[in-house]
Design an enzyme around this catalytic site. Sequence first.
Site, short mmCIF file in Angstrom:
data_model
loop_
_atom_site.label_atom_id
_atom_site.label_comp_id
_atom_site.label_asym_id
_atom_site.label_seq_id
_atom_site.Cartn_x
_atom_site.Cartn_y
_atom_site.Cartn_z
N ALA A 80 41.29 34.90 36.95
CA ALA A 80 40.23 33.83 37.15
C ALA A 80 39.41 33.80 35.96
O ALA A 80 38.60 34.69 35.80
CB ALA A 80 39.59 33.68 38.33
N GLN A 122 44.84 31.95 34.53
CA GLN A 122 44.29 31.04 35.65
C GLN A 122 42.86 30.47 35.28
O GLN A 122 41.99 31.41 34.60
CB GLN A 122 44.14 31.85 36.75
CG GLN A 122 43.63 30.91 38.14
CD GLN A 122 43.39 31.83 39.32
OE1 GLN A 122 42.53 32.79 39.34
NE2 GLN A 122 44.01 31.51 40.57
N TYR A 205 36.70 28.33 45.65
CA TYR A 205 35.94 28.03 44.26
C TYR A 205 35.86 26.59 44.17
O TYR A 205 36.42 25.73 45.20
CB TYR A 205 36.65 28.79 43.31
CG TYR A 205 36.64 30.36 43.53
CD1 TYR A 205 35.35 30.92 43.47
CD2 TYR A 205 37.77 31.27 44.05
CE1 TYR A 205 34.95 32.30 43.87
CE2 TYR A 205 37.51 32.51 43.90
CZ TYR A 205 36.42 33.12 44.12
OH TYR A 205 36.11 34.39 44.50
N ARG A 253 47.25 26.81 41.67
CA ARG A 253 47.05 27.75 43.28
C ARG A 253 46.15 26.93 44.29
O ARG A 253 44.74 26.43 43.70
CB ARG A 253 46.51 28.94 42.77
CG ARG A 253 46.14 29.82 44.04
CD ARG A 253 45.72 31.21 43.48
NE ARG A 253 47.05 32.29 43.70
CZ ARG A 253 46.89 33.31 43.89
NH1 ARG A 253 45.87 34.05 44.13
NH2 ARG A 253 48.12 34.22 43.67
N LEU A 323 50.79 39.96 50.70
CA LEU A 323 51.43 40.90 51.44
C LEU A 323 52.96 40.96 51.32
O LEU A 323 53.71 41.17 52.30
CB LEU A 323 50.98 41.31 52.83
CG LEU A 323 49.55 41.80 53.15
CD1 LEU A 323 49.18 41.42 54.53
CD2 LEU A 323 49.46 43.07 52.51
N ARG A 346 48.02 43.47 44.79
CA ARG A 346 47.56 45.05 45.11
C ARG A 346 48.98 46.00 45.15
O ARG A 346 48.67 46.98 44.53
CB ARG A 346 47.27 45.03 46.46
CG ARG A 346 45.61 44.25 46.66
CD ARG A 346 45.22 44.25 48.09
NE ARG A 346 46.04 43.10 48.87
CZ ARG A 346 45.68 42.71 49.93
NH1 ARG A 346 45.05 43.29 50.62
NH2 ARG A 346 46.81 41.69 50.38
#
Length: 376
Positions: A80, A122, A205, A253, A323, A346
């Site tokens: 971002a 982004q 946001y 997004r 995930l 992650r």
Amino acid sequence: MTATASSPSAHESPSAPSLDPAAPPSLFAPLQLRDLTLRNRIAVAPMCQYSATDGLATDWHLVHLGSRAVGGAGLVIAEATAVSPEGRITAGDLGLWTDEQIAPLRRITDFIHEQGAATGIQLAHAGRKASTHLPWAETHGEVPLADGGWVTVAPSPEPFAADYPQPVELGPDGLRKVVDDFRAAAARADRAGFDVVEVHAAHGYLLHEFLSPVSNHRSDAYGGTPEGRARLLLEVVGAIREVWPAGKPVFVRVSASDWVDGGLTSEDFVPLVPQLRALGVDLVDVSSGGNVATAQIPVGAGYQVPFAAQLRDAGLPTGAVGLITAPAQADHVIRTGQADLVLLARELLRDPYWPLLAARELRAAGPVPVQYGRAW
Ligand SMILES: Cc1cc2nc3c(=O)[nH]c(=O)nc-3n(C[C@H](O)[C@H](O)[C@H](O)COP(=O)(O)O)c2cc1C
């Protein structure tokens, strides 16, 4: 010129991308979006590093993003990146509000391109979730004005949570500035060598705050109805398309669910997808949550993938995120047509070489750098 090479033929097998043109693509099939061809369907999801100084990228960003290109991702999306100083989440955010911020990013995009990966960035405005401490600071939430914080803006003058700043409601001049800032940042992103711009309209946001009835209580043209709440996002996308090259893709997004009664659901995005498509958006990156501090989210393996499938049916290619950690899982998302791209966050922090190892596991040709060839 790229510094990549295919892995040895011993790794190719019948489960490598099929020659049947009617067969569904696999995780390691290329993806064509306008003039851009991604070498595979694996993207590094945008991940804030909070390691910039005055919005300028540093060596940390070069190594962080560069090593994931070396690791075999098809697309590396930078975090971002604030379109204005007041749009930063923290003082450590990347920015693209001045021309000085272009050159350090150009160094990074050049390196990523040399590795055969494509580059994305982004573009973001944090709205009422701006002016906060670094996540690893001892204090959380708001940085007060007296300590170097700044005035935050939002659709309605309601804080995100008790320990967040009290935002100011955006008026006509402020709204015009937001659109102008996104347009100018996109033009700079092009000069910095990025192949993809992603508009951040998720995670609570600014643009998500406008979309959601939870945070937008306006009665003017930018609120009141689903059309009104979507207006700012559509204006931002339109402004970006004015300056972003026609051959380069634009992603958006979204948070497909607020995960609270009375909040956004994936159904709300079904009519929005064709409008985004008409404005020149090429892919919807489908996340969820982030706008309600108390929301209970049923997190589990691939829990947001059904949203990506639903919005793909609504008329645009999608990216699935959340995930996705196992090669067979990621491959299944693509092969079953639930999404066109998988984004990993992650898992790629834990292992930047995940795409190369996934290629080996799936018996596909992975883009092993020539320098690392003796290891494969
Ligand atoms: C360190 C970190 C920073 C993140 N920063 C951003 C960001 O800048 N923009 C964004 O849209 N999502 C951000 N996210 C969310 C990820 O892009 C991703 O949607 C989320 O982590 C779920 O994917 P995962 O299960 O593969 O981690 C961040 C996640 C992490 C772990």
